[in-house]
Design a protein around this motif. Structure first.
Motif, PDB file in Angstrom:
ATOM      1  N   ALA A 178      -2.401  -6.739  -3.924  1.00  0.00           N
ATOM      2  CA  ALA A 178      -2.750  -5.429  -4.161  1.00  0.00           C
ATOM      3  C   ALA A 178      -3.219  -4.951  -5.421  1.00  0.00           C
ATOM      4  CB  ALA A 178      -1.423  -4.686  -3.888  1.00  0.00           C
ATOM      5  N   HIS A 179      -3.757  -4.054  -5.604  1.00  0.00           N
ATOM      6  CA  HIS A 179      -4.207  -3.480  -6.865  1.00  0.00           C
ATOM      7  C   HIS A 179      -2.954  -3.068  -7.783  1.00  0.00           C
ATOM      8  CE1 HIS A 179      -5.879  -0.711  -9.640  1.00  0.00           C
ATOM      9  NE2 HIS A 179      -7.210  -1.174  -9.149  1.00  0.00           N
ATOM     10  N   PRO A 180      -3.201  -3.371  -9.063  1.00  0.00           N
ATOM     11  CA  PRO A 180      -1.990  -3.123  -9.879  1.00  0.00           C
ATOM     12  C   PRO A 180      -1.170  -1.621  -9.949  1.00  0.00           C
ATOM     13  CG  PRO A 180      -3.582  -4.405 -11.012  1.00  0.00           C
ATOM     14  CD  PRO A 180      -4.144  -3.954  -9.733  1.00  0.00           C
ATOM     15  N   ASP A 181      -2.057  -0.711  -9.561  1.00  0.00           N
ATOM     16  CA  ASP A 181      -1.495   0.624  -9.494  1.00  0.00           C
ATOM     17  C   ASP A 181      -0.666   0.826  -8.182  1.00  0.00           C
ATOM     18  OD1 ASP A 181      -2.850   1.235 -11.811  1.00  0.00           O
ATOM     19  OD2 ASP A 181      -4.632   2.063 -10.775  1.00  0.00           O
ATOM     20  N   ILE A 182      -0.693  -0.064  -7.213  1.00  0.00           N
ATOM     21  CA  ILE A 182       0.144   0.090  -6.021  1.00  0.00           C
ATOM     22  C   ILE A 182       1.710   0.089  -6.293  1.00  0.00           C
ATOM     23  CG2 ILE A 182       0.670  -0.379  -3.666  1.00  0.00           C
ATOM     24  CD1 ILE A 182      -1.945   0.987  -3.665  1.00  0.00           C
ATOM     25  N   MET A 183       2.342   0.913  -5.704  1.00  0.00           N
ATOM     26  CA  MET A 183       3.932   0.662  -6.195  1.00  0.00           C
ATOM     27  C   MET A 183       4.572   0.542  -4.779  1.00  0.00           C
ATOM     28  SD  MET A 183       4.210   4.197  -8.592  1.00  0.00           S
ATOM     29  CE  MET A 183       6.004   4.090  -8.673  1.00  0.00           C
ATOM     30  N   PHE A 184       5.656  -0.495  -4.838  1.00  0.00           N
ATOM     31  CA  PHE A 184       6.263  -0.940  -3.473  1.00  0.00           C
ATOM     32  C   PHE A 184       7.779  -0.666  -3.547  1.00  0.00           C
ATOM     33  CE2 PHE A 184       2.837  -3.623  -4.393  1.00  0.00           C
ATOM     34  CZ  PHE A 184       2.096  -4.033  -3.034  1.00  0.00           C
ATOM     35  N   SER A 185       8.209  -0.273  -2.367  1.00  0.00           N
ATOM     36  CA  SER A 185       9.838  -0.185  -2.235  1.00  0.00           C
ATOM     37  C   SER A 185      10.072  -0.595  -0.944  1.00  0.00           C
ATOM     38  CB  SER A 185      10.152   1.559  -2.572  1.00  0.00           C
ATOM     39  OG  SER A 185       9.499   2.061  -1.457  1.00  0.00           O
ATOM     40  N   ASN A 186      11.342  -0.543  -0.341  1.00  0.00           N
ATOM     41  CA  ASN A 186      11.852  -0.558   0.889  1.00  0.00           C
ATOM     42  C   ASN A 186      11.516  -2.086   1.393  1.00  0.00           C
ATOM     43  OD1 ASN A 186      12.916  -0.128   3.466  1.00  0.00           O
ATOM     44  ND2 ASN A 186      11.389   0.771   4.287  1.00  0.00           N
ATOM     45  N   ASP A 187      11.859  -2.955   0.346  1.00  0.00           N
ATOM     46  CA  ASP A 187      11.481  -4.639   0.633  1.00  0.00           C
ATOM     47  C   ASP A 187       9.890  -4.687   1.023  1.00  0.00           C
ATOM     48  OD1 ASP A 187      14.128  -5.233   0.616  1.00  0.00           O
ATOM     49  OD2 ASP A 187      14.623  -4.920   2.267  1.00  0.00           O
ATOM     50  N   ASN A 188       9.071  -3.923   0.430  1.00  0.00           N
ATOM     51  CA  ASN A 188       7.580  -4.051   0.467  1.00  0.00           C
ATOM     52  C   ASN A 188       7.165  -3.382   1.674  1.00  0.00           C
ATOM     53  OD1 ASN A 188       7.538  -5.252  -2.114  1.00  0.00           O
ATOM     54  ND2 ASN A 188       7.501  -7.359  -0.929  1.00  0.00           N
ATOM     55  N   LEU A 189       7.856  -2.456   2.327  1.00  0.00           N
ATOM     56  CA  LEU A 189       7.499  -1.954   3.763  1.00  0.00           C
ATOM     57  C   LEU A 189       6.743  -0.383   3.256  1.00  0.00           C
ATOM     58  CD1 LEU A 189      10.204  -3.049   6.200  1.00  0.00           C
ATOM     59  CD2 LEU A 189       7.948  -3.703   6.082  1.00  0.00           C
ATOM     60  N   THR A 190       7.008   0.061   2.181  1.00  0.00           N
ATOM     61  CA  THR A 190       6.885   1.352   1.724  1.00  0.00           C
ATOM     62  C   THR A 190       6.113   1.384   0.365  1.00  0.00           C
ATOM     63  OG1 THR A 190       8.677   2.339   2.886  1.00  0.00           O
ATOM     64  CG2 THR A 190       7.620   3.709   1.071  1.00  0.00           C
ATOM     65  N   VAL A 191       4.818   1.832   0.489  1.00  0.00           N
ATOM     66  CA  VAL A 191       3.708   1.860  -0.607  1.00  0.00           C
ATOM     67  C   VAL A 191       3.375   3.525  -1.047  1.00  0.00           C
ATOM     68  CG1 VAL A 191       3.161  -0.435  -0.120  1.00  0.00           C
ATOM     69  CG2 VAL A 191       1.912   1.349   0.636  1.00  0.00           C
ATOM     70  N   THR A 192       3.130   3.303  -2.399  1.00  0.00           N
ATOM     71  CA  THR A 192       2.490   4.798  -2.727  1.00  0.00           C
ATOM     72  C   THR A 192       1.666   4.084  -4.255  1.00  0.00           C
ATOM     73  OG1 THR A 192       2.638   6.707  -3.860  1.00  0.00           O
ATOM     74  CG2 THR A 192       4.392   5.299  -4.456  1.00  0.00           C
ATOM     75  N   CYS A 193       1.442   5.073  -4.787  1.00  0.00           N
ATOM     76  CA  CYS A 193       0.367   4.739  -5.784  1.00  0.00           C
ATOM     77  C   CYS A 193       0.511   5.645  -7.201  1.00  0.00           C
ATOM     78  CB  CYS A 193      -1.350   4.930  -5.385  1.00  0.00           C
ATOM     79  SG  CYS A 193      -2.535   4.445  -6.745  1.00  0.00           S
ATOM     80  N   ASN A 194       0.292   5.154  -8.305  1.00  0.00           N
ATOM     81  CA  ASN A 194       0.293   6.143  -9.622  1.00  0.00           C
ATOM     82  C   ASN A 194      -0.779   6.724 -10.198  1.00  0.00           C
ATOM     83  OD1 ASN A 194      -0.519   3.414 -10.598  1.00  0.00           O
ATOM     84  ND2 ASN A 194       1.307   2.964 -11.842  1.00  0.00           N
ATOM     85  N   SER A 195      -1.671   6.358  -9.357  1.00  0.00           N
ATOM     86  CA  SER A 195      -3.224   6.940  -9.753  1.00  0.00           C
ATOM     87  C   SER A 195      -3.704   7.788  -8.967  1.00  0.00           C
ATOM     88  CB  SER A 195      -4.216   5.502  -9.837  1.00  0.00           C
ATOM     89  OG  SER A 195      -5.472   6.084 -10.132  1.00  0.00           O
ATOM     90  N   TYR A 196      -4.609   8.714  -9.332  1.00  0.00           N
ATOM     91  CA  TYR A 196      -5.232   9.732  -8.489  1.00  0.00           C
ATOM     92  C   TYR A 196      -6.488   9.240  -7.746  1.00  0.00           C
ATOM     93  CZ  TYR A 196      -2.486  13.365 -10.410  1.00  0.00           C
ATOM     94  OH  TYR A 196      -1.523  14.243 -10.793  1.00  0.00           O
ATOM     95  N   ASP A 197      -6.889   7.844  -8.181  1.00  0.00           N
ATOM     96  CA  ASP A 197      -7.937   7.451  -7.452  1.00  0.00           C
ATOM     97  C   ASP A 197      -7.463   6.404  -6.513  1.00  0.00           C
ATOM     98  OD1 ASP A 197      -9.755   8.137  -9.385  1.00  0.00           O
ATOM     99  OD2 ASP A 197      -9.442   6.720 -10.715  1.00  0.00           O
ATOM    100  N   ASP A 198      -8.299   6.321  -5.172  1.00  0.00           N
ATOM    101  CA  ASP A 198      -7.887   5.477  -4.137  1.00  0.00           C
ATOM    102  C   ASP A 198      -7.662   3.945  -4.561  1.00  0.00           C
ATOM    103  OD1 ASP A 198      -7.870   7.411  -2.317  1.00  0.00           O
ATOM    104  OD2 ASP A 198     -10.236   7.345  -2.461  1.00  0.00           O
ATOM    105  N   ARG A 199      -6.576   3.502  -4.203  1.00  0.00           N
ATOM    106  CA  ARG A 199      -6.309   1.946  -4.369  1.00  0.00           C
ATOM    107  C   ARG A 199      -6.031   1.316  -3.043  1.00  0.00           C
ATOM    108  NH1 ARG A 199      -9.064   2.990  -8.469  1.00  0.00           N
ATOM    109  NH2 ARG A 199      -7.780   2.854 -10.532  1.00  0.00           N
ATOM    110  N   VAL A 200      -6.225  -0.055  -2.862  1.00  0.00           N
ATOM    111  CA  VAL A 200      -6.157  -0.605  -1.540  1.00  0.00           C
ATOM    112  C   VAL A 200      -4.953  -1.641  -1.647  1.00  0.00           C
ATOM    113  CG1 VAL A 200      -7.243  -2.381   0.047  1.00  0.00           C
ATOM    114  CG2 VAL A 200      -8.589  -0.285  -1.116  1.00  0.00           C
ATOM    115  N   VAL A 201      -4.419  -1.810  -0.709  1.00  0.00           N
ATOM    116  CA  VAL A 201      -3.037  -2.733  -0.486  1.00  0.00           C
ATOM    117  C   VAL A 201      -3.349  -3.115   0.941  1.00  0.00           C
ATOM    118  CG1 VAL A 201      -1.479  -0.689   0.286  1.00  0.00           C
ATOM    119  CG2 VAL A 201      -0.852  -2.995  -0.454  1.00  0.00           C
ATOM    120  N   MET A 202      -3.058  -4.584   1.078  1.00  0.00           N
ATOM    121  CA  MET A 202      -3.116  -5.271   2.291  1.00  0.00           C
ATOM    122  C   MET A 202      -1.575  -5.870   2.730  1.00  0.00           C
ATOM    123  SD  MET A 202      -6.657  -7.311   2.114  1.00  0.00           S
ATOM    124  CE  MET A 202      -6.119  -8.545   0.884  1.00  0.00           C
ATOM    125  N   GLY A 203      -1.746  -6.181   4.019  1.00  0.00           N
ATOM    126  CA  GLY A 203      -0.535  -6.911   4.628  1.00  0.00           C
ATOM    127  C   GLY A 203      -0.638  -8.548   4.133  1.00  0.00           C
TER     128      GLY A 203
END
Length: 698
Positions: free
Chosen positions: A546-571
């Motif tokens: 994932a992009h470094p701006d992606i933030m994970f929680s809930n055992d990597n089942l829940t994601v958000t971002c700390n940037s206003y720009d679009d960031r990509v995360v994959m399974g």
């Protein structure tokens, strides 16, 4: 039945049981042998004295006391079976069967005391008598009933009787008129023993007689002599029949025993019911034992075959060893002949040189001697003028001949010694070091099925070398097919004995095998193991890709971002075959962001919206709000990608002709939070197509 004979013999006398009794430890012994091994214990050490003092120990508690508790810990030996009425024995004396009991601690009665007994009567059981089981060596003190307190084993007695009857003389045919022949069968319905001619003549296997059951004569004799079941009586109440069974005491009892309150608090059941129950349990236990016996017979056959193979291989190996040694001897003889030829050549050369020198010197010496004799005769002449005419020439000849015998002429041209030294040291050392080396390929490895498993689209395999294999192994080669019945391919080469293969197809059946190798070559394959990957994919978001701006929680089942720009995360799971479905719920949706949901290749750009490059296929914001559920349906059998919002399909098909390896993916910014849901079945509205047999391998 011959194998059963040891079960029917007394451990003391070694003969067939006669009037066997059952000891509390469940072992059997002849009644007469039980009398012979009785010994008397001191009163102070008797458990009866402790019972008399009100210690509360029950009959069955003191019967289970270990022998070691009856005597001093300082002397843990047993004494020999000398019998109670025989002379005392020492504690260290042993009987032939290995059991040792203590000698009586009280003086023996005088011999004349036994003269008062009636002929044929057994001596009475002394007070505080002790008996030791000859098999498990547990000791116990007899109560007032003596040996009568032990139940008789009527079943064992009946088995011994039937066994001895089966070993009796052969039965004769009952229909032979003159000299009866030996019977070969017995008809259970006719109750007649037949020889073969009489059976064919009087009991043909057709018509009504075809349904009769013919058994061997020994079995027929046993069934004929089998008496109806005897009704057992209680050992304490001889007039009462045993009709109940005490579960706690594990013994049959009568109604009078129950009325006396001995088993009042115990669980009591009907004797017949417990009889059937225990017969069933014994039959069930025998089934397992029969399986072990069958395995043991097969193992014995394997060992006997191994003996034959060892003998054959030994002869073959010995012949090979003799052939190899003979080859070495032949090579040594050939080298010996070559070396002898060199020696002979050197020998002939030396002789030729010396002989040539001898011949040359002989001729030269003869010429010199002739010249010397001629000169002496010339010196004898008295004619001065004639002498002077030839003297100058003779003087020159003498000087010339002398010069011919100059330096080196009288030196041998050849040495008599042979300058050849055979260097046999390395060869002798090699011969002394000649030994067997392991030059065989390894045996086929054994797959450890208890450690082999599949999880999601990964397979873990474990193996080991056979227990008796001593051949060195340099490494292993693990092979898997393509999950569609295709060719095997190498997936691991190394020294480890466990390997996990990732990136397999979901809902696929893989064949796997492993082989070992060393310096001599590659061994045989192991047995082929078939493994099934998970039918439904379980996966999470992958922090590693994932992009470094992606933030994970809930055992990597829940994601958000700390940037206003679009960031990509994959399974963390890739798909390349089958039909897969997963959902994502929108937990936060602020300020109208523009998230994208879909699939992407591994090299997709992570800092732009999903679908902006040619590495991803996605659906952007189309009626999405907080709490919405986005479903993604990926069907590789048809090459389709379909999106759903709140269980409603968004258009017919989003993308077609998808091939290759794809990862679940989304792009989002800090205004969106999404939770992933996997392991979901295919929606009911969708019917998967036929599988593509040429699907690629990830």
């Amino acid at each position: 039945m011959d194998e059963m004979e040891e079960e029917l013999k007394c451990p003391v006398c070694g003969s067939f049981f006669r009037e066997p009794i059952i000891l509390p430890c469940s072992h059997n012994i002849c009644l007469a042998c039980a009398r012979n091994i009785l010994v008397q214990t001191p009163d102070a050490e008797s458990p009866q004295s402790s019972r008399a003092s009100g210690s509360g120990v029950s009959d069955y508690d003191y019967l289970d006391l270990d022998k070691m508790s009856l005597y001093s810990e300082a002397d843990s030996g047993y004494g020999s079976y000398g019998g109670f009425v025989s002379a005392p024995t020492t504690p260290c004396q042993k009987s032939p069967n290995g059991v040792r009991v203590f000698p009586p601690a009280v003086p023996q009665p005088p011999p004349q005391h036994h003269l008062l007994q009636q002929p044929g009567s057994l001596p009475p059981i002394p007070r505080n008598s002790c008996i030791t089981c000859p098999q498990c060596h547990r000791s116990l003190i007899l109560d007032d009933r003596g040996l009568r307190g032990f139940p008789k084993n009527r079943v064992l007695e009946g088995v011994v009787d039937r066994y001895q009857q089966s070993k009796a003389a052969a039965l004769k045919c009952q229909l032979c008129e003159k000299s009866p022949k030996e019977a070969t069968v017995m008809c259970e319905q006719c109750d007649v023993f037949y020889c073969d001619p009489c059976r064919l003549r009087c009991h043909p296997p057709r018509g009504p007689l075809a349904k009769h059951r013919l058994v061997p004569p020994a079995q027929g004799r046993i069934s004929r002599r089998a008496s109806p079941r005897k009704i057992s009586t209680c050992t304490e109440h001889e007039l009462e029949n045993l009709s109940m069974y005490c579960v706690q005491c594990k013994m049959p009892v009568c109604y009078q025993c129950l009325e006396e309150g001995k088993h009042g608090t115990h669980e009591v059941k009907a004797l017949g019911a417990m009889w059937k129950l225990h017969k069933g349990q014994l039959s069930q236990a025998l089934n397992g034992l029969s399986d072990r016996a069958t395995e043991a017979k097969e193992f014995l056959v394997q060992l006997r075959n191994m003996v034959q193979h060892i003998q054959e291989n030994g002869v073959e190996f010995e012949a090979c060893l003799v052939a190899q040694c003979d080859a070495l001897i032949d090579a040594l003889n050939r080298r010996k002949a070559q070396l002898l030829a060199r020696v002979n050549k050197e020998h002939e050369h030396k002789l030729k040189v010396v002989r040539d020198q001898i011949s040359h010197c002989t001729v030269k010496l003869r010429q010199t001697t002739g010249l010397m004799e001629y000169c002496l005769e010339v010196i004898k002449e008295n004619d001065p003028s004639g002498f002077l005419q030839i003297s100058d020439a003779l003087i020159r000849r003498v000087h010339m001949t002398e010069s011919q015998w100059g330096k080196g002429t009288l030196t041998p041209r050849m040495n008599s010694d042979f300058d050849l030294t055979l260097d046999s040291g390395p060869l002798l050392q090699t011969i002394h070091q000649l030994d067997f080396v392991q030059m065989k390929v390894p045996a086929a490895p054994m797959l450890q099925l208890e450690e082999c498993c599949t999880q999601n689209n990964s397979a873990t395999l474990s193996w080991k070398q056979p227990p008796l294999s001593t051949i060195a192994v340099d490494g292993y080669i693990l092979e898997l097919d393509d999950g569609n019945g295709g060719q095997f391919r190498e997936v691991y080469v190394g020294t480890e004995t466990i390997c996990t293969v990732d990136g397999l197809h979901f809902n696929s059946t893989y064949r796997s095998r492993v082989k070992a190798f060393n310096g001599s070559g590659v061994g045989q394959y192991s047995k082929t193991l078939i493994m099934q990957t998970s039918e439904i994919a379980w996966f999470t978001f992958d922090p590693a890709s994932a992009h470094p701006d992606i933030m994970f929680s809930n055992d990597n089942l829940t994601v958000t971002c700390n940037s206003y720009d679009d960031r990509v995360v994959m399974g963390n799971s890739a798909f390349s075959r089958g039909v897969h479905y997963w959902e994502m719920t929108v937990d936060r949706y602020d300020n109208h962001p523009d998230p994208a949901f879909g699939v992407a290749r591994a090299d997709v750009l992570k800092d732009v919206m999903l679908g902006k490059d040619d590495k991803a296929w996605a659906m952007t914001d189309g009626g999405i709000s907080k709490g919405a559920t986005i479903g993604v349906l990926l069907d590789f059998t048809r090459g389709l990608l379909i999106f759903l919002i709140n269980d409603e399909q968004q258009g017919p098909v989003a993308f077609e002709a998808l091939e290759g390896v794809y990862y679940p993916a989304i792009s989002l910014n800090r205004n969106v939070q999404v939770t992933l849901h996997t392991g979901l079945p295919i929606p009911d509205f969708y019917t998967p197509g036929e599988a593509d047999p040429t699907g690629s391998v990830c």
